[in-house]
Design a protein around this motif. Structure first.
Motif, PDB file in Angstrom:
ATOM      1  N   GLY A 169       0.803  -1.216   0.000  1.00 29.46           N
ATOM      2  CA  GLY A 169       0.000   0.000   0.000  1.00 29.46           C
ATOM      3  C   GLY A 169       0.835   1.264   0.000  1.00 29.46           C
ATOM      4  O   GLY A 169       0.285   2.354   0.090  1.00 29.46           O
ATOM      5  N   HIS A 170       2.160   1.130  -0.078  1.00 31.74           N
ATOM      6  CA  HIS A 170       3.091   2.257  -0.095  1.00 31.74           C
ATOM      7  C   HIS A 170       3.029   3.044   1.216  1.00 31.74           C
ATOM      8  O   HIS A 170       2.000   3.605   1.571  1.00 31.74           O
ATOM      9  CB  HIS A 170       2.828   3.193  -1.280  1.00 31.74           C
ATOM     10  CG  HIS A 170       2.977   2.514  -2.614  1.00 31.74           C
ATOM     11  ND1 HIS A 170       4.190   2.094  -3.090  1.00 31.74           N
ATOM     12  CD2 HIS A 170       2.056   2.176  -3.543  1.00 31.74           C
ATOM     13  CE1 HIS A 170       4.020   1.534  -4.285  1.00 31.74           C
ATOM     14  NE2 HIS A 170       2.735   1.554  -4.574  1.00 31.74           N
ATOM     15  N   LEU A 171       4.152   3.064   1.932  1.00 31.05           N
ATOM     16  CA  LEU A 171       4.242   3.803   3.188  1.00 31.05           C
ATOM     17  C   LEU A 171       4.391   5.291   2.903  1.00 31.05           C
ATOM     18  O   LEU A 171       5.219   5.692   2.080  1.00 31.05           O
ATOM     19  CB  LEU A 171       5.452   3.308   3.988  1.00 31.05           C
ATOM     20  CG  LEU A 171       5.420   1.852   4.473  1.00 31.05           C
ATOM     21  CD1 LEU A 171       6.773   1.469   5.049  1.00 31.05           C
ATOM     22  CD2 LEU A 171       4.334   1.652   5.509  1.00 31.05           C
ATOM     23  N   ASN A 172       3.602   6.094   3.605  1.00 35.52           N
ATOM     24  CA  ASN A 172       3.776   7.537   3.437  1.00 35.52           C
ATOM     25  C   ASN A 172       4.946   8.006   4.303  1.00 35.52           C
ATOM     26  O   ASN A 172       5.539   7.243   5.071  1.00 35.52           O
ATOM     27  CB  ASN A 172       2.489   8.285   3.783  1.00 35.52           C
ATOM     28  CG  ASN A 172       2.012   7.995   5.201  1.00 35.52           C
ATOM     29  OD1 ASN A 172       2.806   7.925   6.132  1.00 35.52           O
ATOM     30  ND2 ASN A 172       0.704   7.821   5.360  1.00 35.52           N
ATOM     31  N   SER A 173       5.276   9.276   4.183  1.00 41.04           N
ATOM     32  CA  SER A 173       6.454   9.799   4.878  1.00 41.04           C
ATOM     33  C   SER A 173       6.305   9.734   6.394  1.00 41.04           C
ATOM     34  O   SER A 173       7.277   9.473   7.110  1.00 41.04           O
ATOM     35  CB  SER A 173       6.709  11.242   4.434  1.00 41.04           C
ATOM     36  OG  SER A 173       5.584  12.058   4.735  1.00 41.04           O
ATOM     37  N   GLN A 176       6.965   6.145   7.455  1.00 43.47           N
ATOM     38  CA  GLN A 176       8.388   5.861   7.349  1.00 43.47           C
ATOM     39  C   GLN A 176       9.158   6.495   8.507  1.00 43.47           C
ATOM     40  O   GLN A 176      10.059   5.866   9.083  1.00 43.47           O
ATOM     41  CB  GLN A 176       8.921   6.390   6.017  1.00 43.47           C
ATOM     42  CG  GLN A 176       8.371   5.671   4.799  1.00 43.47           C
ATOM     43  CD  GLN A 176       8.758   6.353   3.506  1.00 43.47           C
ATOM     44  OE1 GLN A 176       9.444   7.381   3.522  1.00 43.47           O
ATOM     45  NE2 GLN A 176       8.329   5.814   2.382  1.00 43.47           N
ATOM     46  N   HIS A 177       8.800   7.711   8.867  1.00 45.95           N
ATOM     47  CA  HIS A 177       9.470   8.397   9.983  1.00 45.95           C
ATOM     48  C   HIS A 177       9.225   7.657  11.293  1.00 45.95           C
ATOM     49  O   HIS A 177      10.150   7.496  12.109  1.00 45.95           O
ATOM     50  CB  HIS A 177       8.950   9.833  10.075  1.00 45.95           C
ATOM     51  CG  HIS A 177       9.612  10.642  11.154  1.00 45.95           C
ATOM     52  ND1 HIS A 177      10.931  11.019  11.095  1.00 45.95           N
ATOM     53  CD2 HIS A 177       9.114  11.137  12.319  1.00 45.95           C
ATOM     54  CE1 HIS A 177      11.237  11.715  12.183  1.00 45.95           C
ATOM     55  NE2 HIS A 177      10.159  11.802  12.933  1.00 45.95           N
ATOM     56  N   LEU A 178       7.996   7.182  11.498  1.00 48.50           N
ATOM     57  CA  LEU A 178       7.669   6.460  12.730  1.00 48.50           C
ATOM     58  C   LEU A 178       8.432   5.144  12.801  1.00 48.50           C
ATOM     59  O   LEU A 178       8.975   4.783  13.863  1.00 48.50           O
ATOM     60  CB  LEU A 178       6.157   6.204  12.791  1.00 48.50           C
ATOM     61  CG  LEU A 178       5.657   5.446  14.028  1.00 48.50           C
ATOM     62  CD1 LEU A 178       6.007   6.204  15.295  1.00 48.50           C
ATOM     63  CD2 LEU A 178       4.155   5.219  13.941  1.00 48.50           C
ATOM     64  N   LEU A 179       8.490   4.410  11.695  1.00 50.00           N
ATOM     65  CA  LEU A 179       9.234   3.143  11.679  1.00 50.00           C
ATOM     66  C   LEU A 179      10.718   3.381  11.915  1.00 50.00           C
ATOM     67  O   LEU A 179      11.375   2.607  12.625  1.00 50.00           O
ATOM     68  CB  LEU A 179       9.015   2.432  10.344  1.00 50.00           C
ATOM     69  CG  LEU A 179       7.625   1.853  10.094  1.00 50.00           C
ATOM     70  CD1 LEU A 179       7.560   1.184   8.726  1.00 50.00           C
ATOM     71  CD2 LEU A 179       7.243   0.848  11.176  1.00 50.00           C
ATOM     72  N   LEU A 180      11.244   4.451  11.358  1.00 51.45           N
ATOM     73  CA  LEU A 180      12.657   4.755  11.551  1.00 51.45           C
ATOM     74  C   LEU A 180      12.951   5.080  13.011  1.00 51.45           C
ATOM     75  O   LEU A 180      13.983   4.668  13.554  1.00 51.45           O
ATOM     76  CB  LEU A 180      13.046   5.934  10.657  1.00 51.45           C
ATOM     77  CG  LEU A 180      14.542   6.254  10.566  1.00 51.45           C
ATOM     78  CD1 LEU A 180      15.312   5.061  10.035  1.00 51.45           C
ATOM     79  CD2 LEU A 180      14.772   7.470   9.675  1.00 51.45           C
ATOM     80  N   LYS A 181      12.042   5.780  13.684  1.00 49.59           N
ATOM     81  CA  LYS A 181      12.216   6.074  15.096  1.00 49.59           C
ATOM     82  C   LYS A 181      12.163   4.794  15.933  1.00 49.59           C
ATOM     83  O   LYS A 181      12.940   4.639  16.881  1.00 49.59           O
ATOM     84  CB  LYS A 181      11.130   7.042  15.569  1.00 49.59           C
ATOM     85  CG  LYS A 181      11.308   8.470  15.085  1.00 49.59           C
ATOM     86  CD  LYS A 181      10.206   9.378  15.593  1.00 49.59           C
ATOM     87  CE  LYS A 181      10.174   9.446  17.095  1.00 49.59           C
ATOM     88  NZ  LYS A 181       9.141  10.381  17.600  1.00 49.59           N
ATOM     89  N   ARG A 182      11.282   3.877  15.581  1.00 51.20           N
ATOM     90  CA  ARG A 182      11.185   2.615  16.326  1.00 51.20           C
ATOM     91  C   ARG A 182      12.440   1.773  16.156  1.00 51.20           C
ATOM     92  O   ARG A 182      12.941   1.176  17.129  1.00 51.20           O
ATOM     93  CB  ARG A 182       9.943   1.842  15.869  1.00 51.20           C
ATOM     94  CG  ARG A 182       8.635   2.483  16.318  1.00 51.20           C
ATOM     95  CD  ARG A 182       7.431   1.840  15.657  1.00 51.20           C
ATOM     96  NE  ARG A 182       7.324   0.428  15.976  1.00 51.20           N
ATOM     97  CZ  ARG A 182       6.377  -0.376  15.466  1.00 51.20           C
ATOM     98  NH1 ARG A 182       5.483   0.136  14.615  1.00 51.20           N
ATOM     99  NH2 ARG A 182       6.333  -1.633  15.805  1.00 51.20           N
TER     100      ARG A 182
END
Length: 323
Positions: A169-173, A176-182
């Motif tokens: 479903g394509h990750l929005n920005s 992506q920012h939340l996953l990068l923080k995790r």
């Protein structure tokens, strides 16, 4: 603050108020949490030892963290603290084994100590001696690190699943920012847990040479088990670190792919609109003699040529799968 416990009639008993020298000598465990200067002097004079300062506890040399003096054995560990906070922390704790008493010196209140105090109060842990209290406290610290690492492992697995599900479903920005923080927090947590395990492993190895333990052979199997637990947790930490690195690479790869798709769209758009721009540029030149200027159908022909120069490349790119 001083909290002391002694064994009375087979039960752990907390020493009320500020204990005196006699009560301290009878205690199995003395816990100093951010002690005042007077409390430090009381313990030092009672046992004839010199407790390390907070600056000395932060030193990383092995000789400054593990050593013996006339009063007992001194061991300083870096323990994971505030693991549930957005930014995990570590703190230095000094363990002193002197005779039949364990003295702990700390300047924070990590969960293992909070839980261990409750276990001692509920009689779930027997403080038969200072060495026994020391091994039980090490066990509580290792259990807490294991729980933290299990939580970090579950979070990394959840990140991997979201990457797989989000790819369709394509990750929005924001996602992506939340996953990068995790992923970043899991890496920080794992690194600090690994640092803690390294110091605890050294302490366990050093404890095997302590005279107080050598006199109680019944505690050696417990020490061996603690060493095995610490080693297994260190191995799991190494595996978790490699898994976190892979998930970070995968996340950055997804971000890179989406950026490439955006750049590709702009590149294709530039190529598609290049031919009509060329046609418009040719007929926009200010030459006096141009055959099409006097032709009645010259203007419609130029417009049609520009439209065709857009449609033909678009259909070609579509057929090749570039769009």
């Amino acid at each position: 603050m001083i909290r002391a416990y002694r064994m009375v009639a087979g039960r752990n008993e907390a020493v009320d108020g500020t204990p005196g020298p006699d009560a301290l000598r009878q205690s199995c465990w003395i816990d100093l949490n951010a002690p005042s200067a007077a409390e430090r002097r009381l313990v030092e004079q009672t046992f004839g030892i010199e407790l390390p300062t907070r600056e000395e506890m932060r030193e990383i040399e092995l000789s400054s963290r593990l050593y013996r003096e006339a009063g007992g054995a001194f061991m300083t560990a870096t323990v994971l603290c505030r693991a549930d906070a957005p930014v995990p922390e570590t703190m230095d704790i000094t363990f002193v084994l002197t005779g039949e008493t364990l003295i702990t010196l700390r300047f924070d209140d990590p969960k293992p100590f909070y839980g261990f105090h409750n276990q001692v109060s509920r009689q779930s842990v027997r403080l038969d001696s200072g060495v026994s209290a020391f091994l039980s406290l090490l066990d509580a610290i290792l259990d807490r690190i294991a729980d933290v690492l299990e939580g970090a492992g579950r979070d990394v697995t959840a990140v991997a699943q979201e990457l797989i599900d989000g790819h369709q479903g394509h990750l929005n920005s924001d996602q992506q920012h939340l996953l990068l923080k995790r992923v970043s927090r899991a890496h920080d947590l794992t690194a600090k847990a690994r640092e803690s395990l390294v110091t605890l492993t050294r302490i366990i190895a050093f404890t095997a040479t302590v005279r107080e333990l050598a006199n109680d052979k019944g505690l050696r199997p417990r020490l061996k088990t603690l060493g095995q637990d610490a080693q297994s947790l260190a191995d799991y930490t190494a595996f978790l670190s490699s898994n976190i690195a892979f998930q970070l690479d995968a996340l950055l790869g997804v971000v890179g792919i989406e950026q490439n798709n955006i750049v590709k769209i702009f590149s294709v758009a530039a190529v598609v609109f290049l031919p009509p721009t060329l046609v418009a540029s040719i007929y926009g030149m200010n030459f006096h003699f141009m055959p099409e200027l006097d032709w009645p159908y010259g203007y419609p022909m130029a417009l049609a040529l520009m439209v065709m120069s857009v449609i033909v490349p678009f259909l070609y790119f579509k057929r090749r799968g570039w769009l």
